[in-house]
Scaffold this motif. Sequence first.
Motif, short mmCIF file in Angstrom:
data_model
loop_
_atom_site.label_atom_id
_atom_site.label_comp_id
_atom_site.label_asym_id
_atom_site.label_seq_id
_atom_site.Cartn_x
_atom_site.Cartn_y
_atom_site.Cartn_z
N GLY A 1 -15.55 86.16 52.82
CA GLY A 1 -14.24 85.71 53.31
C GLY A 1 -13.92 86.27 54.68
O GLY A 1 -13.42 85.56 55.56
N ARG A 2 -14.24 87.55 54.89
CA ARG A 2 -13.99 88.17 56.20
C ARG A 2 -14.86 87.52 57.27
O ARG A 2 -14.41 87.26 58.38
CB ARG A 2 -14.22 89.68 56.13
N ILE A 3 -16.12 87.27 56.93
CA ILE A 3 -17.02 86.61 57.88
C ILE A 3 -16.52 85.20 58.18
O ILE A 3 -16.50 84.77 59.33
CB ILE A 3 -18.46 86.59 57.34
N GLY A 4 -16.10 84.50 57.14
CA GLY A 4 -15.55 83.15 57.33
C GLY A 4 -14.32 83.16 58.21
O GLY A 4 -14.14 82.27 59.04
N VAL B 1 -13.80 79.50 59.37
CA VAL B 1 -13.98 78.71 58.16
C VAL B 1 -12.75 78.88 57.29
O VAL B 1 -12.12 79.94 57.29
CB VAL B 1 -15.25 79.18 57.40
N SER B 2 -12.39 77.86 56.54
CA SER B 2 -11.19 77.96 55.71
C SER B 2 -11.36 79.09 54.70
O SER B 2 -12.44 79.29 54.14
CB SER B 2 -10.91 76.64 54.99
N PRO B 3 -10.31 79.87 54.47
CA PRO B 3 -10.39 81.00 53.56
C PRO B 3 -10.83 80.60 52.14
O PRO B 3 -11.60 81.32 51.51
CB PRO B 3 -8.97 81.57 53.54
N GLU B 4 -10.36 79.46 51.67
CA GLU B 4 -10.73 79.03 50.31
C GLU B 4 -12.22 78.77 50.21
O GLU B 4 -12.88 79.17 49.25
CB GLU B 4 -9.96 77.78 49.90
N SER B 5 -12.77 78.12 51.22
CA SER B 5 -14.20 77.78 51.21
C SER B 5 -15.08 79.02 51.30
O SER B 5 -16.03 79.17 50.54
CB SER B 5 -14.55 76.87 52.39
#
Length: 65
Positions: free
Chosen positions: A26-29, A34-38
């Motif tokens: 999530g942190r990398i996203g 990138v969307s947090p959910e994805s």
Amino acid sequence: MRSRSADLSNAIESGPVDEWTSAAVGRIGDLLGVSPESSRAMGKQLPRMFVDFLPMMAGAAAAPA
């Protein structure tokens, strides 16, 4: 009767590993936009994907060169 796959999924989800990978991916996203959910959903699935991939890695390692 439950399948081994369901038992494996429950074992992975009962520990903190899926939460750790979810937070890390999530942190990398977040950094990449990138969307947090994805990104967190992908991170949550990483431990299971790794365990599913282990038999293929073992087979490749055991195969003659």
